[in-house]
Design a protein around this motif. Structure first.
Motif, PDB file in Angstrom:
ATOM      1  N   ILE A  52      26.680  25.376  87.365  1.00  0.00           N
ATOM      2  CA  ILE A  52      27.265  24.784  88.563  1.00  0.00           C
ATOM      3  C   ILE A  52      27.141  23.261  88.513  1.00  0.00           C
ATOM      4  CG2 ILE A  52      27.001  24.545  91.066  1.00  0.00           C
ATOM      5  CD1 ILE A  52      26.268  27.481  91.192  1.00  0.00           C
ATOM      6  N   ILE A  62      30.459  30.706  84.624  1.00  0.00           N
ATOM      7  CA  ILE A  62      29.746  31.088  85.846  1.00  0.00           C
ATOM      8  C   ILE A  62      30.089  32.521  86.233  1.00  0.00           C
ATOM      9  CG2 ILE A  62      29.529  30.610  88.319  1.00  0.00           C
ATOM     10  CD1 ILE A  62      29.955  27.652  87.644  1.00  0.00           C
ATOM     11  N   TYR A  98      29.486  24.953  97.626  1.00  0.00           N
ATOM     12  CA  TYR A  98      28.108  25.131  97.161  1.00  0.00           C
ATOM     13  C   TYR A  98      27.135  24.991  98.326  1.00  0.00           C
ATOM     14  CZ  TYR A  98      30.394  23.774  92.759  1.00  0.00           C
ATOM     15  OH  TYR A  98      31.230  23.657  91.688  1.00  0.00           O
TER      16      TYR A  98
END
Length: 314
Positions: free
Chosen positions: A75, A136, A295
């Motif tokens: 990330i 991811i 996020y």
């Protein structure tokens, strides 16, 4: 000047003759084919917001040892990719303003060299963003389906090798793209890579959601509370799906633009679509603005750390 330097190379189809392109433009000069005049200030403002947001995400991940895991390292790399979009935008805007106002005087060869550097930044961000979204998704897939073996499969060493490989491949591919950007073969490779990553992530997410739905159905039939692990996995899958959706909406028009350049550079409809290139650029920058917000709101640990970073509670 109101466009990013590297994407400006793809504004107009080069595989159409000048006369045919002009005729197509005239034939498609309806009211909706005039394009959008987006001020430089909007590009500059969005670039600054994106840069600050992604810097905070990187700082939060580096600060909190609980976030020192392969997933958050990926990330973090995605945030760096978004920062490349912002940096290239801000660098070009500053560079062009200094040239236009006579503050900076440079030879044409040096200007072209600087332009190529900015080109490589934005193209690297395209490839690396796609790659890290795919990584991811694979990481989350392993977390759900191979939970007991996750730490032996996704070791820190493998994560570092994966990140280094992606950055190296992004740099090499962006160099090739900038060098041969007029080649339809290069554009087709970029489009194919985009479609491959989308299909890969869609397949993984569909499988993850199918498992989550089956698990929740089993829990409801047995009247047992959901486990923390499964609940967290479902939340993670939802987060990544949101990221994928945002990325597709923001980058999709640009890749459709590339497809039209290859398939119908002189068609009136395609010419109209080309006139909205500045809008596609705004959507690309918006992607780098939206990602950090996702996020922050989807990860409680990251949200708490971001608050500490903003308030300087080190």
């Amino acid at each position: 000047m109101s466009t990013l330097a590297p994407l400006r190379l793809l504004r107009e189809p080069w595989n159409a003759s000048e006369g045919n392109q002009s005729n197509a433009t005239v034939g498609a000069s309806g009211g909706w084919c005039q394009g959008l005049d987006i001020p430089n200030e909007l590009f500059l403002a969005l670039g600054l917001v994106s840069l600050v947001e992604n810097l905070l995400v990187v700082a939060a991940i580096l600060k909190n040892r609980n976030l020192h895991s392969p997933t958050y390292y990926f990330i973090c790399c995605l945030a760096v990719s978004d920062m490349l979009v912002s940096i290239s935008n801000l660098a070009e805007m500053l560079f062009m303003l200094l040239l236009e106002h006579g503050v900076l005087v440079m030879r044409p060869s040096i200007v072209r060299h600087m332009d190529s550097i900015i080109d490589m930044l934005i193209c690297s961000s395209v490839v690396s963003s796609l790659s890290f979204l795919g990584v991811i998704a694979v990481d989350r897939y392993i977390t759900i389906f191979y939970a007991l073996r996750y730490h032996s499969i996704m070791t820190l060493q493998r994560a570092v090798v994966t990140m280094a490989s992606i950055w190296l491949a992004s740099t090499v591919s962006s160099t090739i793209l900038i060098t041969y950007y007029r080649s339809n073969t290069i554009l087709l490779c970029l489009i194919s890579f985009f479609l491959f990553m989308l299909v890969l992530m869609l397949v993984l997410y569909i499988h993850m959601f199918a498992l989550a739905r089956h698990h929740l159905h089993s829990i409801s039939s047995q009247q047992k509370p959901p486990t923390t692990h499964r609940g967290g996995s479902l939340k993670g899958a939802v987060t990544l799906t949101i990221l994928l959706g945002v990325f597709f909406i923001c980058w999709g028009p640009f890749f459709f633009h590339l497809i039209l350049i290859v398939t119908c550079p002189t068609n009136p409809f395609c010419t109209c679509f080309f006139s909205y290139f500045n809008l596609f650029l705004i959507l690309i920058i918006c992607n780098s603005v939206i990602d950090p917000l996702i996020y922050a709101f989807r990860s409680q640990e990251l949200r708490r750390t971001l608050r500490e970073v903003v308030t300087c509670s080190w």
